[in-house]
Design an enzyme around this catalytic site. Structure first.
Site, PDB file in Angstrom:
ATOM      1  N   LEU A 140       0.864  -1.187   0.000  1.00 10.72           N
ATOM      2  CA  LEU A 140       0.000   0.000   0.000  1.00 10.72           C
ATOM      3  C   LEU A 140       0.900   1.236   0.000  1.00 10.72           C
ATOM      4  O   LEU A 140       2.016   1.199   0.512  1.00 10.72           O
ATOM      5  CB  LEU A 140      -0.906   0.026   1.236  1.00 10.72           C
ATOM      6  CG  LEU A 140      -1.929  -1.104   1.389  1.00 10.72           C
ATOM      7  CD1 LEU A 140      -2.616  -0.992   2.751  1.00 10.72           C
ATOM      8  CD2 LEU A 140      -2.967  -1.078   0.278  1.00 10.72           C
ATOM      9  N   ASP A 141       0.385   2.347  -0.558  1.00 11.39           N
ATOM     10  CA  ASP A 141       1.117   3.613  -0.487  1.00 11.39           C
ATOM     11  C   ASP A 141       1.376   3.977   0.972  1.00 11.39           C
ATOM     12  O   ASP A 141       0.614   3.584   1.873  1.00 11.39           O
ATOM     13  CB  ASP A 141       0.307   4.745  -1.132  1.00 11.39           C
ATOM     14  CG  ASP A 141       0.210   4.620  -2.639  1.00 11.39           C
ATOM     15  OD1 ASP A 141       1.001   3.852  -3.222  1.00 11.39           O
ATOM     16  OD2 ASP A 141      -0.663   5.287  -3.226  1.00 11.39           O
ATOM     17  N   VAL A 142       2.407   4.771   1.207  1.00 13.26           N
ATOM     18  CA  VAL A 142       2.770   5.145   2.573  1.00 13.26           C
ATOM     19  C   VAL A 142       1.596   5.786   3.308  1.00 13.26           C
ATOM     20  O   VAL A 142       1.321   5.471   4.466  1.00 13.26           O
ATOM     21  CB  VAL A 142       3.976   6.115   2.561  1.00 13.26           C
ATOM     22  CG1 VAL A 142       4.255   6.646   3.959  1.00 13.26           C
ATOM     23  CG2 VAL A 142       5.213   5.405   2.013  1.00 13.26           C
TER      24      VAL A 142
END
Length: 313
Positions: A140-142
């Protein structure tokens, strides 16, 4: 302890005319983010001179690349407050908080989900093909919170990865957007890395070699003024897919400055949460569905715009 290695590559006729960053990335299997760092640090030299990313290589040139080799596996990090949503002998599902990377990119990096997984479940380091990923089957994106799946054995990791590639996985996100948006719909727009802004993606021109198929379904759960709370199911897993697809139809995520979203100063991140993940179990083949509760910061953001959670369906 990390070590450095210098790779010397010779440009053959088939690669002449290619950009040096693409040439090196393909030859060494390096990510775009890592390539960007190497160029910034002057670690790529063509015929002995530091090279810039846009340089076009010619046949016979020598390209030297000095890379820092990462540790064999993610460094265990016991300080990470890992929240386990589901656990069995084959699989782990954890609740990733916003602001935490999925896995390390730099040698010795800590503070990622993978570091915490290795600390608590050492066997995961041998489950994924890249031991630095700590058994993670996706990422997942940060700034995105929510469900992440990890495997505890190589067999389980391979099976779950195949399920992802075969679109046998159900991934659902919750997003808050602004702008006109139909009650439900489908976005099928191939995406690619933006040639001038590698930290984002864009719709790919027809026939582009670097285009990646991307398919998203969305349904509006609730509305209040300009704001719409949306559930998005993605059938593919392209970088920034939900963000780029919703922005592309005129409804960017709240707080997502990269894709033109409305500011959300009190939230401090973009509004995107991996709400649920369903995968076929690698042993029993029965579907395993795991859900992540909406974090308090997102619940509070909804309240600021006259929306509430959970939404009556």
């Amino acid at each position: 302890m990390s070590t450095t290695t210098t790779h010397t590559l010779t440009v053959d006729a088939a690669k002449a005319g290619q950009r040096v960053d693409l040439f090196v990335g393909e030859a060494l299997g390096l990510s775009r983010a890592r390539m960007k760092r190497l160029f910034e640090e002057g670690q790529v030299r063509v015929d002995g001179r530091p090279a810039k990313k846009g340089l076009t290589v010619t046949e016979g040139q020598k390209v030297a690349v000095t890379v820092e080799e990462a540790p064999r596996e993610a460094v265990p990090d016991t300080d990470f407050p890992l929240v386990v949503l589901h656990e069995d002998p084959s699989l782990l599902f954890v609740d990733k908080p916003a602001g935490r990377p999925s896995h390390p990119l730099h040698p010795g990096e800590t503070g990622t989900v993978a570091n915490a997984l290795v600390a608590r479940y050492p066997e995961v380091a041998q489950a994924s093909q890249d031991p630095r990923e700590g058994g993670l089957c996706h990422r997942l994106d940060v700034e995105t919170s929510g469900v992440l799946a990890a495997a505890r054995t190589r067999e389980a990791w391979t099976a779950v990865r195949e399920s992802f590639s075969q679109r046998a996985v159900d991934k659902r996100y919750v997003a808050l957007v602004t702008g006109p948006l139909a009650d439900e719909g489908e976005v099928e727009v191939p995406l690619r890395h933006h040639p001038r802004h590698p930290d984002r993606v864009e719709p790919a021109p027809y026939g582009a070699e670097d285009a990646r198929e991307a398919l998203s379904h969305f349904q509006v759960l609730a509305r209040a003024g300009d704001y719409s709370l949306v559930e998005v199911r993605i059938l593919t897993g392209v970088l920034h897919q939900v963000r780029a697809h919703l922005a592309g139809v005129g409804a960017p995520l709240v707080g997502d400055a990269l894709y033109g979203g409305r500011e959300a100063p009190e939230l401090g991140r973009f509004f995107l949460h991996a709400r649920s993940l369903t995968v076929p179990h690698p042993v029993t083949k029965a579907p395993v569905k795991v859900e992540s509760p909406l974090p308090p910061d997102l619940v509070a953001e909804l309240g600021r715009h006259g929306l509430s959670w959970p939404v009556a369906r």
